[in-house]
Design an enzyme around this catalytic site. Structure first.
Site, PDB file in Angstrom:
ATOM      1  N   GLY A 105       0.760  -1.270   0.213  1.00  0.00           N
ATOM      2  CA  GLY A 105       0.104   0.006   0.078  1.00  0.00           C
ATOM      3  C   GLY A 105       0.943   1.345   0.071  1.00  0.00           C
ATOM      4  N   SER A 106       2.071   1.178   0.697  1.00  0.00           N
ATOM      5  CA  SER A 106       2.990   2.401   0.835  1.00  0.00           C
ATOM      6  C   SER A 106       3.557   2.583  -0.672  1.00  0.00           C
ATOM      7  CB  SER A 106       3.952   2.144   1.775  1.00  0.00           C
ATOM      8  OG  SER A 106       3.464   1.503   3.022  1.00  0.00           O
ATOM      9  N   ASP A 128       5.359 -10.205   5.383  1.00  0.00           N
ATOM     10  CA  ASP A 128       4.914 -10.902   4.264  1.00  0.00           C
ATOM     11  C   ASP A 128       5.823 -11.098   3.074  1.00  0.00           C
ATOM     12  OD1 ASP A 128       2.209 -10.629   5.488  1.00  0.00           O
ATOM     13  OD2 ASP A 128       0.983  -9.672   3.687  1.00  0.00           O
ATOM     14  N   GLU A 188       5.312 -31.004   7.342  1.00  0.00           N
ATOM     15  CA  GLU A 188       5.044 -31.911   6.530  1.00  0.00           C
ATOM     16  C   GLU A 188       4.440 -31.397   5.166  1.00  0.00           C
ATOM     17  OE1 GLU A 188       4.856 -32.542   9.530  1.00  0.00           O
ATOM     18  OE2 GLU A 188       6.245 -34.095   9.616  1.00  0.00           O
TER      19      GLU A 188
HETATM   20  O1  F6P Z   1       0.523  -7.146   5.507  1.00  0.00           O
HETATM   21  C1  F6P Z   1       1.011  -7.533   6.584  1.00  0.00           C
HETATM   22  C2  F6P Z   1      -0.258  -8.313   7.412  1.00  0.00           C
HETATM   23  O2  F6P Z   1       0.306  -8.844   8.655  1.00  0.00           O
HETATM   24  C3  F6P Z   1      -0.673  -9.516   6.495  1.00  0.00           C
HETATM   25  O3  F6P Z   1       0.073 -10.805   6.830  1.00  0.00           O
HETATM   26  C4  F6P Z   1      -1.997  -9.681   7.022  1.00  0.00           C
HETATM   27  O4  F6P Z   1      -3.031 -10.253   6.279  1.00  0.00           O
HETATM   28  C5  F6P Z   1      -2.526  -8.438   7.320  1.00  0.00           C
HETATM   29  O5  F6P Z   1      -1.361  -7.504   7.390  1.00  0.00           O
HETATM   30  C6  F6P Z   1      -3.451  -7.838   8.332  1.00  0.00           C
HETATM   31  O6  F6P Z   1      -3.668  -6.636   8.318  1.00  0.00           O
HETATM   32  P1  F6P Z   1      -4.678  -5.827   9.488  1.00  0.00           P
HETATM   33  O7  F6P Z   1      -3.500  -5.355  10.603  1.00  0.00           O
HETATM   34  O8  F6P Z   1      -5.173  -4.488   8.986  1.00  0.00           O
HETATM   35  O9  F6P Z   1      -5.453  -6.729  10.319  1.00  0.00           O
END
Ligand code: F6P
Length: 321
Positions: A105-106, A128, A188
């Protein structure tokens, strides 16, 4: 009057954001800039929520998770009106350049600012690890270690009870974290958005695992694949009632003390971001590629799709016999 550099953390927080803030502030001040911290992500920008960062205000934060500036998701910045307002505010602030620390987003917001003539450097920070233009994002290594440590613990109880576990790992759209967690925790199986799961094959493998004397089987399940609870129920039914438990690691993956690796990456990229602005360069995403500090135009990083390492999936499968 000192030239001003703005710095902002936005989107989901990631361990190591503070280490970037420290690097940007300390090196920026050393070069003679004034460092303006924009609080609470783009919402704070729209609310004119700023602080001046000093050498001392970033003391004692290199070892802290979260972000000193706070962060947030901001839907307004995705609208034309919100973006116009943000651009007006940045121009009024009279910033020489702005460093945006965050995830996809940034990067998208950075790209729009660039097209409006604002000097931007994006520093990729997200657990991520889904940003193109860098092999690793800030915070990723810390989240990886947190998740692996958690699964090591789950393994103890899974083994004691001869249970199957579905462990849900964070990752909104991608399975990069899940794959590395899977390898490092000796899981696994993995279930990730990038690969279609052959459920019948998975059931067969789970049954064979039992026959081969496996006392526990762990499936690392990426958040982006839907409901881990429903997935576990399906496995239970298809295996004819094998005991399957679910554990969602959740937000613990986003917090905690950054690992040394995260801190080093954050310090290098924060330093590089300031250096690039000082050299008159901008509109770049800084990163690490093949072990070296790199940079790519923001518009390029946005266009590309990060490659998923299918070979590593094969390694996981070959080793989880
Ligand atoms: O982008 C990082 C992240 O932690 C993702 O892994 C997760 O889906 C999302 O942010 C959760 O976002 P929020 O903090 O808005 O719930």
């Amino acid at each position: 009057m000192a030239k001003k550099i703005g710095v902002i953390t936005s989107g989901g927080d990631a361990p190591g954001m503070n280490a970037v803030l420290r690097a940007v502030t300390r090196y920026g001040i050393f070069l003679g800039y004034q460092i303006i911290g924009i609080r609470r992500g783009f919402k704070g920008l729209l609310d004119n929520d700023f602080i001046t960062l000093t050498l001392r205000s970033v003391s004692g934060i290199i070892n802290l998770g979260g972000t000193l500036l706070h962060t947030g998701r901001c839907s307004a910045i995705k609208t034309v009106l919100g973006m116009e307002k943000a651009i007006r505010i940045i121009k009024k602030l009279n910033l020489y350049g702005m460093i945006i620390i965050g995830g996809d987003g940034s990067l998208a917001a950075g790209d729009v600012f660039v097209r409006h003539g604002i000097r931007i450097i994006n520093v990729p920070a997200s657990i991520d690890n889904d940003i193109c233009g860098t092999d690793e994002t800030i915070g990723y290594d810390t989240a990886l270690n947190t998740a692996v440590e958690a699964i090591d613990k789950i393994r103890d109880t899974a083994t004691s009870h001869d249970r199957i576990f579905v462990v849900e790992i964070m990752g909104r759209d991608h399975g990069f974290l899940t794959l590395d967690v899977g390898i490092a925790a000796g899981c696994e199986f993995i279930v990730v958005p990038e690969i279609k799961t052959d459920i019948q094959k998975l059931i067969e493998e789970l049954r064979m695992g039992k026959e081969k004397g496996k006392t526990s089987e762990i499936i690392a399940f990426a958040e982006g694949c839907g409901s881990s609870v429903k997935f576990a129920e399906k496995i239970k039914i298809l295996t004819g009632g094998l005991e399957v438990k679910v554990s969602t690691l959740g937000y613990i993956q986003r917090g905690g003390r950054p690992t040394a690796r995260t801190r080093i990456l954050a310090s290098k990229l924060g330093h590089t971001a300031v250096n690039l602005l000082e050299q008159g360069k901008c509109n770049l995403l800084v990163g690490i590629t093949d072990g070296k500090i790199s940079s790519v135009p923001i518009c390029e990083a946005i266009k590309q799709k990060k490659k998923f390492d299918i070979e590593l999936v094969k390694v996981l499968m070959n080793l989880s016999v």
